[in-house]
Design a protein around this motif. Structure first.
Motif, PDB file in Angstrom:
ATOM      1  N   GLU A  92       4.430  -3.060  -6.869  1.00  0.00           N
ATOM      2  CA  GLU A  92       4.917  -1.996  -7.741  1.00  0.00           C
ATOM      3  C   GLU A  92       3.897  -0.855  -7.822  1.00  0.00           C
ATOM      4  O   GLU A  92       4.266   0.321  -7.912  1.00  0.00           O
ATOM      5  CB  GLU A  92       5.209  -2.538  -9.136  1.00  0.00           C
ATOM      6  CG  GLU A  92       6.433  -3.425  -9.202  1.00  0.00           C
ATOM      7  CD  GLU A  92       6.607  -4.118 -10.555  1.00  0.00           C
ATOM      8  OE1 GLU A  92       5.784  -3.899 -11.476  1.00  0.00           O
ATOM      9  OE2 GLU A  92       7.559  -4.895 -10.669  1.00  0.00           O
ATOM     10  N   GLY A  93       2.614  -1.201  -7.782  1.00  0.00           N
ATOM     11  CA  GLY A  93       1.570  -0.185  -7.801  1.00  0.00           C
ATOM     12  C   GLY A  93       1.668   0.737  -6.600  1.00  0.00           C
ATOM     13  O   GLY A  93       1.557   1.964  -6.734  1.00  0.00           O
ATOM     14  N   TYR A  94       1.872   0.154  -5.422  1.00  0.00           N
ATOM     15  CA  TYR A  94       2.003   0.982  -4.218  1.00  0.00           C
ATOM     16  C   TYR A  94       3.193   1.926  -4.330  1.00  0.00           C
ATOM     17  O   TYR A  94       3.088   3.116  -4.020  1.00  0.00           O
ATOM     18  CB  TYR A  94       2.160   0.113  -2.975  1.00  0.00           C
ATOM     19  CG  TYR A  94       0.948  -0.685  -2.599  1.00  0.00           C
ATOM     20  CD1 TYR A  94      -0.323  -0.116  -2.539  1.00  0.00           C
ATOM     21  CD2 TYR A  94       1.062  -2.028  -2.281  1.00  0.00           C
ATOM     22  CE1 TYR A  94      -1.433  -0.853  -2.185  1.00  0.00           C
ATOM     23  CE2 TYR A  94      -0.046  -2.785  -1.911  1.00  0.00           C
ATOM     24  CZ  TYR A  94      -1.284  -2.195  -1.871  1.00  0.00           C
ATOM     25  OH  TYR A  94      -2.392  -2.916  -1.514  1.00  0.00           O
ATOM     26  N   THR A  95       4.327   1.422  -4.761  1.00  0.00           N
ATOM     27  CA  THR A  95       5.506   2.280  -4.866  1.00  0.00           C
ATOM     28  C   THR A  95       5.315   3.345  -5.942  1.00  0.00           C
ATOM     29  O   THR A  95       5.828   4.455  -5.801  1.00  0.00           O
ATOM     30  CB  THR A  95       6.796   1.471  -5.106  1.00  0.00           C
ATOM     31  OG1 THR A  95       6.662   0.701  -6.309  1.00  0.00           O
ATOM     32  CG2 THR A  95       7.093   0.545  -3.940  1.00  0.00           C
ATOM     33  N   SER A  96       4.545   3.029  -6.997  1.00  0.00           N
ATOM     34  CA  SER A  96       4.301   4.034  -8.032  1.00  0.00           C
ATOM     35  C   SER A  96       3.433   5.173  -7.507  1.00  0.00           C
ATOM     36  O   SER A  96       3.580   6.311  -7.945  1.00  0.00           O
ATOM     37  CB  SER A  96       3.669   3.402  -9.276  1.00  0.00           C
ATOM     38  OG  SER A  96       2.320   3.052  -9.051  1.00  0.00           O
ATOM     39  N   LEU A  97       2.523   4.877  -6.569  1.00  0.00           N
ATOM     40  CA  LEU A  97       1.701   5.941  -5.976  1.00  0.00           C
ATOM     41  C   LEU A  97       2.566   6.915  -5.187  1.00  0.00           C
ATOM     42  O   LEU A  97       2.368   8.133  -5.243  1.00  0.00           O
ATOM     43  CB  LEU A  97       0.613   5.346  -5.081  1.00  0.00           C
ATOM     44  CG  LEU A  97      -0.451   4.504  -5.790  1.00  0.00           C
ATOM     45  CD1 LEU A  97      -1.413   3.898  -4.768  1.00  0.00           C
ATOM     46  CD2 LEU A  97      -1.192   5.300  -6.835  1.00  0.00           C
ATOM     47  N   ILE A 104       0.736   9.248   1.746  1.00  0.00           N
ATOM     48  CA  ILE A 104       0.008   8.221   2.494  1.00  0.00           C
ATOM     49  C   ILE A 104      -0.828   7.446   1.494  1.00  0.00           C
ATOM     50  O   ILE A 104      -1.445   8.038   0.603  1.00  0.00           O
ATOM     51  CB  ILE A 104      -0.922   8.852   3.554  1.00  0.00           C
ATOM     52  CG1 ILE A 104      -0.122   9.711   4.536  1.00  0.00           C
ATOM     53  CG2 ILE A 104      -1.732   7.786   4.288  1.00  0.00           C
ATOM     54  CD1 ILE A 104      -0.991  10.610   5.413  1.00  0.00           C
ATOM     55  N   ILE A 105      -0.861   6.129   1.648  1.00  0.00           N
ATOM     56  CA  ILE A 105      -1.720   5.309   0.791  1.00  0.00           C
ATOM     57  C   ILE A 105      -2.854   4.771   1.633  1.00  0.00           C
ATOM     58  O   ILE A 105      -2.640   4.195   2.694  1.00  0.00           O
ATOM     59  CB  ILE A 105      -0.934   4.144   0.153  1.00  0.00           C
ATOM     60  CG1 ILE A 105       0.134   4.703  -0.781  1.00  0.00           C
ATOM     61  CG2 ILE A 105      -1.883   3.213  -0.598  1.00  0.00           C
ATOM     62  CD1 ILE A 105       1.009   3.648  -1.399  1.00  0.00           C
TER      63      ILE A 105
END
Length: 135
Positions: A92-97, A104-105
């Motif tokens: 969920e953290g990745y999608t929130s970024l 790009i993450i």
């Protein structure tokens, strides 16, 4: 990674096809980039390793046709590795970024980041040229 206006100009002078990462975590840095003379589509702005308080930098870079990188290694990745958050919170953290404006993450946990972001990849995306589609 280019850290100064001189470095940015020098890199662009060597190749106008270059795509360079520029440290750009504030509106002051975004506005300074406007006067450097390098087209924004040649720039990937590294916004921060910290979770941003607002998405103003993301919005400003996108208005100028640039892309943004947000680091997860010092926040979500670290919390997951230390057992502070579970896998669901990590994903969920990745999608929130991305929802906040990152294109790009920069992640230490590439497999998990890929799992979180795979459902977001679409053939009609403005970033589709960066993906290889396999069935």
């Amino acid at each position: 990674i280019a850290y100064s206006a001189d470095d940015i100009r020098r890199c662009y002078a060597l190749s106008s096809d270059i795509m360079m990462e520029v440290m750009m975590g504030s509106m002051k840095q975004v506005e300074a980039m406007d006067g450097i003379g390098v087209p924004w589509p040649q720039v990937v702005s590294f916004v921060s390793h910290q979770l941003p308080e607002s998405n103003a930098v993301f919005e400003a870079v996108h208005q100028r046709k640039g892309m943004c990188i947000q680091g997860s290694s010092r926040n979500y990745d670290r919390q997951y590795i230390q057992g502070v958050i579970g896998k669901e919170e990590l994903l969920e953290g990745y999608t929130s970024l991305i929802a906040a404006g990152a294109d790009i993450i920069e992640a230490d946990l590439a497999i998990e980041a890929g799992q979180a972001l795979a459902p977001m990849q679409r053939a009609e995306s403005s970033k589709s040229s960066y993906f290889t589609w396999t069935e």
